[in-house]
Design an enzyme around this catalytic site. Structure first.
Site, PDB file in Angstrom:
ATOM      1  N   TYR A  16       0.756  -1.246   0.000  1.00 26.71           N
ATOM      2  CA  TYR A  16       0.000   0.000   0.000  1.00 26.71           C
ATOM      3  C   TYR A  16       0.791   1.304   0.000  1.00 26.71           C
ATOM      4  O   TYR A  16       0.241   2.342  -0.363  1.00 26.71           O
ATOM      5  CB  TYR A  16      -0.936   0.031   1.212  1.00 26.71           C
ATOM      6  CG  TYR A  16      -1.916  -1.121   1.276  1.00 26.71           C
ATOM      7  CD1 TYR A  16      -2.558  -1.573   0.121  1.00 26.71           C
ATOM      8  CD2 TYR A  16      -2.197  -1.756   2.479  1.00 26.71           C
ATOM      9  CE1 TYR A  16      -3.455  -2.630   0.175  1.00 26.71           C
ATOM     10  CE2 TYR A  16      -3.107  -2.813   2.537  1.00 26.71           C
ATOM     11  CZ  TYR A  16      -3.728  -3.249   1.380  1.00 26.71           C
ATOM     12  OH  TYR A  16      -4.611  -4.287   1.436  1.00 26.71           O
ATOM     13  N   ARG A  82      22.541  -8.144  23.954  1.00 23.41           N
ATOM     14  CA  ARG A  82      21.133  -7.814  24.230  1.00 23.41           C
ATOM     15  C   ARG A  82      20.933  -6.304  24.366  1.00 23.41           C
ATOM     16  O   ARG A  82      20.169  -5.843  25.216  1.00 23.41           O
ATOM     17  CB  ARG A  82      20.640  -8.531  25.503  1.00 23.41           C
ATOM     18  CG  ARG A  82      20.660 -10.046  25.419  1.00 23.41           C
ATOM     19  CD  ARG A  82      19.729 -10.560  24.340  1.00 23.41           C
ATOM     20  NE  ARG A  82      19.823 -12.020  24.204  1.00 23.41           N
ATOM     21  CZ  ARG A  82      19.231 -12.727  23.235  1.00 23.41           C
ATOM     22  NH1 ARG A  82      18.523 -12.096  22.316  1.00 23.41           N
ATOM     23  NH2 ARG A  82      19.369 -14.020  23.173  1.00 23.41           N
ATOM     24  N   HIS A 156     -30.380  11.496   7.575  1.00 20.19           N
ATOM     25  CA  HIS A 156     -30.900  10.248   8.150  1.00 20.19           C
ATOM     26  C   HIS A 156     -30.927   9.123   7.122  1.00 20.19           C
ATOM     27  O   HIS A 156     -31.699   8.176   7.248  1.00 20.19           O
ATOM     28  CB  HIS A 156     -32.315  10.447   8.732  1.00 20.19           C
ATOM     29  CG  HIS A 156     -32.431  11.639   9.620  1.00 20.19           C
ATOM     30  ND1 HIS A 156     -32.062  11.619  10.938  1.00 20.19           N
ATOM     31  CD2 HIS A 156     -32.849  12.907   9.361  1.00 20.19           C
ATOM     32  CE1 HIS A 156     -32.269  12.818  11.473  1.00 20.19           C
ATOM     33  NE2 HIS A 156     -32.731  13.617  10.538  1.00 20.19           N
ATOM     34  N   GLN A 240      14.718  10.237  30.874  1.00 14.52           N
ATOM     35  CA  GLN A 240      15.671   9.574  29.998  1.00 14.52           C
ATOM     36  C   GLN A 240      15.207   9.654  28.546  1.00 14.52           C
ATOM     37  O   GLN A 240      16.011   9.696  27.622  1.00 14.52           O
ATOM     38  CB  GLN A 240      15.842   8.109  30.420  1.00 14.52           C
ATOM     39  CG  GLN A 240      16.949   7.385  29.665  1.00 14.52           C
ATOM     40  CD  GLN A 240      17.131   5.963  30.140  1.00 14.52           C
ATOM     41  OE1 GLN A 240      16.567   5.040  29.548  1.00 14.52           O
ATOM     42  NE2 GLN A 240      17.909   5.774  31.200  1.00 14.52           N
ATOM     43  N   SER A 288     -15.797  -8.312  -9.486  1.00 14.35           N
ATOM     44  CA  SER A 288     -16.197  -9.496  -8.724  1.00 14.35           C
ATOM     45  C   SER A 288     -15.787 -10.736  -9.497  1.00 14.35           C
ATOM     46  O   SER A 288     -15.928 -10.791 -10.720  1.00 14.35           O
ATOM     47  CB  SER A 288     -17.713  -9.496  -8.494  1.00 14.35           C
ATOM     48  OG  SER A 288     -18.151 -10.748  -8.008  1.00 14.35           O
ATOM     49  N   ARG A 328      11.705   6.611  33.432  1.00  9.74           N
ATOM     50  CA  ARG A 328      11.414   5.843  32.214  1.00  9.74           C
ATOM     51  C   ARG A 328      11.175   4.391  32.562  1.00  9.74           C
ATOM     52  O   ARG A 328      11.590   3.901  33.606  1.00  9.74           O
ATOM     53  CB  ARG A 328      12.527   5.951  31.156  1.00  9.74           C
ATOM     54  CG  ARG A 328      13.521   4.811  31.127  1.00  9.74           C
ATOM     55  CD  ARG A 328      14.013   4.520  29.722  1.00  9.74           C
ATOM     56  NE  ARG A 328      12.952   4.126  28.823  1.00  9.74           N
ATOM     57  CZ  ARG A 328      13.124   3.874  27.528  1.00  9.74           C
ATOM     58  NH1 ARG A 328      14.323   3.996  26.979  1.00  9.74           N
ATOM     59  NH2 ARG A 328      12.131   3.506  26.758  1.00  9.74           N
TER      60      ARG A 328
END
Length: 485
Positions: A16, A82, A156, A240, A288, A328
């Protein structure tokens, strides 16, 4: 090795969105921006007396753009440590060994992660705004072109007093102008809310230490880095991180735009259901798989779908801000990696759709006139009553005469499926003979649209013109958007 076809692909990315928005939130741009921020820090610290060698700074500048082979190096190091920022400090240091000891000097991880996110928010808004201005421009041209074309209004969900095709489009334009203003406002505020150099808990203690207690140098460092990044000012007090309230405000503006997309797309879908208006339909497009004759409003349906998703990001941003603890907590990290990029990718996808739809909407004038013919005689009864009243007839008597004929005509339409014959019944009724010469004028559709055309003209010449003035340069080169799928 699994290919991309073997793993989940985010449809925002694969189907997209624009190339430029996808790149902005890409790993290469993210980590290259981190490196640029480390260059800003090193240059600014050097200008204030910190020892950063010419060779080291040159190496840093030479390798700002992270190369493909470095991603693997960083991934191995992150798995070991890590810690994503330290993994990239290590990887960058391999390319700039003479500066390895000064990369990230005095900073905490949020120096790069948060300042980079603020840069991405700013740059993403800079991509979004001209696209939104382009949609307003296209819809304004459409509104002007059809400012005089009468059509049924609907309140409506029922036929109501006539408007014009252009007047209805002016409702979409008005709301999009509000979105343009909202997004411009959050961008302008963002430019004075850079995080800058604030240290581990927002006290700037580490920088005060490296500058031997010189508060002015710490303040100068903050200012130098902020200006280098293209921001007007840094926030005075942060934790932080920069306050996640900023994310909330930016995503609110995007989510509000999302609600406009769903609302506008819904209008187009309803009008397509009535066969009054159609979105672009390409020569080989299939509506369709089973019903070959169909022309489904797939663009507007997708717009509603993505607009709905976009407006729901607002809750994620609010809850993330509200759940932060003290100086934080890290429970904001994973969700922000999703919400911030996807909210902009979603908005980008919506703008591509709006551009595409507004560039080629088809107005079915004959269908619109047919629907007017079915309903206008009933709406014109008030004009008939007033015309008879001006000739001295009792309003109550006229009302009763027209009421009876209206119910008879209504039964023909509803129960027999025949055209509305109320005008023929009025012409055939002796009671109404005094106004027959002017009856046609009393049911002229243009007489029922009020100031619709003038309202469109005024909107485009004033509010639209003022809002788009600053985008004149880019609007001259904006092209019609094409859909990938």
């Amino acid at each position: 090795m699994a290919s991309n076809n073997d793993v989940f692909q985010n449809p925002l990315n694969s189907r997209y969105c624009s190339i430029e928005m996808k790149y902005l939130f890409s790993p290469r741009n993210r980590f290259s921006t981190w490196r640029q921020l480390w260059v800003y820090l090193a240059e600014s610290e050097r200008s204030l007396g910190i020892d950063v060698s010419d060779v080291g700074l040159a190496q840093m500048k030479e390798h700002i753009r992270i190369e493909d082979d470095e991603f693997e190096t960083a991934a191995i190091e992150e798995k070991r440590r890590r810690h994503d920022v330290m993994a990239h400090v290590h990887t960058y240091g391999l390319k700039a060994p003479a500066a390895a000891g000064k990369i990230h000097f005095g900073a905490t991880s949020c120096y790069v992660t948060d300042n980079a996110d603020l840069i991405f928010l700013r740059d993403a808004l800079n991509l979004i705004l001209p696209k939104l201005a382009g949609v307003v421009q296209r819809l304004s041209k459409f509104a002007i072109a059809y400012r005089d074309l009468p059509c049924l209004g609907y309140t409506h969900g029922q036929p109501a007093q006539l408007v014009t095709v252009g007047k209805r489009a002016s409702l979409w334009i008005t709301d999009l102008l509000d979105d343009l203003h909202n997004l411009e406002y959050v961008r302008e505020r963002l430019l004075s809310k850079f995080r800058g150099v604030k240290g581990a808990t927002g006290t700037q203690a580490s920088f005060l230490e490296i500058f031997k207690g010189d508060h002015d140098k710490v303040k100068s460092l903050d200012k130098l880095v902020t200006e280098a990044a293209g921001f007007h000012a840094a926030e005075i007090s942060t934790s932080q991180t920069y306050s996640r309230k900023i994310d909330t405000d930016v995503v609110h503006a995007l989510s509000s735009f999302g609600s406009t997309c769903e609302r506008t797309g819904g209008d187009i879908r309803h009008l397509a259901m009535f066969k009054e208006l159609e979105e672009p339909f390409e020569a080989d497009q299939i509506g369709s798989s089973a019903m070959a004759y169909k022309r489904n409003p797939m663009r507007s349906e997708r717009l509603c779908s993505l607009g709905r998703k976009l407006r729901n990001f607002s809750a994620d941003a609010e809850q993330t801000y509200a759940s932060q603890w003290l100086e934080r907590s890290l429970d904001d990290s994973a969700i922000r990696r999703i919400v911030l990029p996807e909210s902009f990718l979603c908005a980008d996808a919506c703008l591509i759709l709006l551009n595409n739809v507004s560039s080629g909407m088809v107005v079915n004038k004959a269908v619109i006139q047919h629907r007017i013919d079915q309903e206008l005689p009933f709406m014109a009864t008030e004009n008939v009553i007033m015309a008879m009243g001006e000739l001295g007839y009792s309003r109550q008597e006229v009302h009763e005469e027209i009421r009876v004929l209206s119910h008879q005509a209504g039964a023909v339409v509803k129960q027999e499926g025949k055209p509305n014959d109320l005008l023929d019944r009025i012409r055939a009724t002796k009671y109404f003979q005094p106004i027959i010469p002017e009856l046609q004028a009393l049911i002229d559709p243009a007489a029922f649209t009020g100031r619709s055309a003038q309202i469109v003209q005024e909107l485009v010449e004033t509010k639209v013109a003022a809002a788009l003035e600053k985008y004149a340069g880019v609007l001259a080169s904006v092209k019609d958007a094409e859909l990938n799928v």
